[in-house]
Scaffold this motif. Structure first.
Motif, mmCIF file in Angstrom:
data_model
loop_
_atom_site.group_PDB
_atom_site.id
_atom_site.type_symbol
_atom_site.label_atom_id
_atom_site.label_comp_id
_atom_site.label_asym_id
_atom_site.label_seq_id
_atom_site.Cartn_x
_atom_site.Cartn_y
_atom_site.Cartn_z
ATOM 1 N N VAL A 120 0.652 -1.019 -0.487
ATOM 2 C CA VAL A 120 -0.038 -0.300 0.172
ATOM 3 C C VAL A 120 0.720 1.317 0.062
ATOM 4 O O VAL A 120 1.288 1.524 1.089
ATOM 5 C CB VAL A 120 -0.801 -0.049 1.648
ATOM 6 C CG1 VAL A 120 -1.941 1.482 1.403
ATOM 7 C CG2 VAL A 120 -1.731 -1.338 1.103
ATOM 8 N N LEU A 121 0.468 1.626 -0.877
ATOM 9 C CA LEU A 121 1.301 2.951 -0.885
ATOM 10 C C LEU A 121 0.107 3.964 -0.635
ATOM 11 O O LEU A 121 -1.182 4.465 -1.150
ATOM 12 C CB LEU A 121 1.428 3.748 -2.702
ATOM 13 C CG LEU A 121 2.482 4.814 -3.066
ATOM 14 C CD1 LEU A 121 3.681 5.496 -1.669
ATOM 15 C CD2 LEU A 121 2.941 5.045 -4.709
ATOM 16 N N ILE A 122 0.426 5.492 0.204
ATOM 17 C CA ILE A 122 -0.332 6.591 0.570
ATOM 18 C C ILE A 122 0.246 7.904 0.015
ATOM 19 O O ILE A 122 1.145 8.250 0.416
ATOM 20 C CB ILE A 122 -1.227 6.087 2.101
ATOM 21 C CG1 ILE A 122 -1.525 5.151 2.585
ATOM 22 C CG2 ILE A 122 -2.122 7.382 2.300
ATOM 23 C CD1 ILE A 122 -0.914 4.098 3.236
ATOM 24 N N PHE A 123 -0.727 7.971 -0.632
ATOM 25 C CA PHE A 123 -0.281 9.190 -1.057
ATOM 26 C C PHE A 123 -1.153 10.432 -0.414
ATOM 27 O O PHE A 123 -2.264 10.708 -0.833
ATOM 28 C CB PHE A 123 -0.211 10.031 -3.151
ATOM 29 C CG PHE A 123 0.338 9.296 -3.803
ATOM 30 C CD1 PHE A 123 1.962 9.887 -3.665
ATOM 31 C CD2 PHE A 123 0.324 8.546 -4.688
ATOM 32 C CE1 PHE A 123 2.867 9.564 -4.471
ATOM 33 C CE2 PHE A 123 1.058 8.450 -5.531
ATOM 34 C CZ PHE A 123 2.932 8.631 -5.602
ATOM 35 N N ALA A 124 -0.401 11.489 0.405
ATOM 36 C CA ALA A 124 -1.675 12.483 1.000
ATOM 37 C C ALA A 124 -0.928 13.880 0.263
ATOM 38 O O ALA A 124 -0.419 14.298 -0.007
ATOM 39 C CB ALA A 124 -0.250 12.953 2.208
ATOM 40 N N ASN A 125 -1.919 13.724 -0.788
ATOM 41 C CA ASN A 125 -2.336 14.715 -1.696
ATOM 42 C C ASN A 125 -2.529 15.949 -1.177
ATOM 43 O O ASN A 125 -3.330 16.213 -0.221
ATOM 44 C CB ASN A 125 -3.070 14.561 -2.362
ATOM 45 C CG ASN A 125 -3.276 15.337 -4.424
ATOM 46 O OD1 ASN A 125 -1.985 16.034 -4.479
ATOM 47 N ND2 ASN A 125 -3.738 14.971 -4.828
ATOM 48 N N LYS A 126 -2.563 17.366 -1.932
ATOM 49 C CA LYS A 126 -2.689 18.488 -1.718
ATOM 50 C C LYS A 126 -1.913 19.390 -0.737
ATOM 51 O O LYS A 126 -2.165 19.914 0.572
ATOM 52 C CB LYS A 126 -4.232 18.435 -1.372
ATOM 53 C CG LYS A 126 -4.738 18.342 -2.524
ATOM 54 C CD LYS A 126 -6.284 18.347 -2.335
ATOM 55 C CE LYS A 126 -7.134 17.946 -3.550
ATOM 56 N NZ LYS A 126 -8.798 18.055 -3.590
ATOM 57 N N GLN A 127 -0.332 19.048 -0.553
ATOM 58 C CA GLN A 127 0.508 19.296 0.209
ATOM 59 C C GLN A 127 0.672 20.782 0.100
ATOM 60 O O GLN A 127 1.344 21.132 1.211
ATOM 61 C CB GLN A 127 1.864 18.285 0.445
ATOM 62 C CG GLN A 127 1.161 16.662 1.164
ATOM 63 C CD GLN A 127 1.135 17.011 2.724
ATOM 64 O OE1 GLN A 127 1.565 17.410 3.464
ATOM 65 N NE2 GLN A 127 0.095 16.591 2.935
ATOM 66 N N ASP A 128 0.132 21.355 -1.220
ATOM 67 C CA ASP A 128 0.591 22.933 -1.110
ATOM 68 C C ASP A 128 -0.308 22.923 -0.487
ATOM 69 O O ASP A 128 -0.170 24.978 -0.528
ATOM 70 C CB ASP A 128 0.894 23.100 -2.187
ATOM 71 C CG ASP A 128 0.144 22.208 -3.069
ATOM 72 O OD1 ASP A 128 -0.961 21.107 -2.799
ATOM 73 O OD2 ASP A 128 -0.374 23.206 -3.663
ATOM 74 N N VAL A 129 -1.283 23.185 0.134
ATOM 75 C CA VAL A 129 -2.929 23.785 1.050
ATOM 76 C C VAL A 129 -2.460 24.439 2.334
ATOM 77 O O VAL A 129 -2.204 22.993 3.106
ATOM 78 C CB VAL A 129 -3.551 23.435 0.106
ATOM 79 C CG1 VAL A 129 -5.231 23.935 0.902
ATOM 80 C CG2 VAL A 129 -3.672 22.685 -1.103
ATOM 81 N N LYS A 130 -2.221 25.740 1.872
ATOM 82 C CA LYS A 130 -2.563 25.284 3.581
ATOM 83 C C LYS A 130 -3.030 25.487 4.920
ATOM 84 O O LYS A 130 -4.502 25.195 3.786
ATOM 85 C CB LYS A 130 -2.419 27.523 4.251
ATOM 86 C CG LYS A 130 -2.090 27.982 5.326
ATOM 87 C CD LYS A 130 -2.121 29.874 5.126
ATOM 88 C CE LYS A 130 -2.002 30.015 6.414
ATOM 89 N NZ LYS A 130 -1.410 31.325 6.299
#
Length: 179
Positions: A120-130
């Protein structure tokens, strides 16, 4: 002679690995898939059903199935589980309200017999959002430390810029040699 055959197989034979990309709607699954494929942002609309693309990394061919994440479609995810070696779970790091739903979906998947050997690879997306959740916070809220029978990795990323995506793909590639 065996060494020569082995080297020829390494040169000409490529491995094909099935990957399912799952997550709740609006997490960024399709954007990530097409960022892998084209290295650019593609305008997407909500996925109804699935998209399938082949991504080649070194000699490994990843057949990636991007599956719609709307609530009505999640009950169909199990039709894609057969022969799946890798799960990519995409999380919207800004969506605190639905992280528990994501956790329920993750543990339901991991309990399925067809995924018993899946990494399982979990991508924690939207890390660019404050004010987004960090990978550590997501890891704790998903209780990832409780997952003992599936290799897993969490990777912060931004689907729009591609940041963090290659590190996730490299982890997948490393798992192909570990299996």
């Amino acid at each position: 002679m065996g060494l020569l055959v082995g080297k020829l197989m390494d040169i000409f034979w490529s491995q094909e690995r099935k990957v399912i990309i799952v997550g709740l709607d609006n997490a960024g699954k399709t954007t990530i898939l097409y960022q892998f494929l084209t290295n650019e942002v593609i305008h997407t609309c909500p996925t109804i059903g699935s998209n399938m693309e082949e991504i080649v990394l070194k000699k490994t061919h990843f057949l990636m199935w991007d599956i719609g994440g709307q609530e009505a479609l999640r009950s169909t995810w199990n039709t894609y589980y057969s022969d799946t070696e890798f799960i990519i779970l995409v999380i919207d790091s800004t969506d605190r309200d639905r992280l528990l739903t994501t956790r329920e979906e993750l543990y339901t998947m991991l309990a399925h017999e067809a995924l018993r050997d899946a990494s399982v690879l979990i991508f924690a997306n939207k890390q660019d959002v404050k004010n987004c959740m960090t990978t550590t916070e997501i890891s704790q809220l998903l209780t990832l430390s409780a997952i003992k029978d599936h290799p897993w990795h969490i990777q912060g990323c931004c689907a729009l810029t591609g940041e963090g995506l290659s590190a996730g793909l490299q982890w997948l590639q490393s798992r192909t040699t570990a299996n």
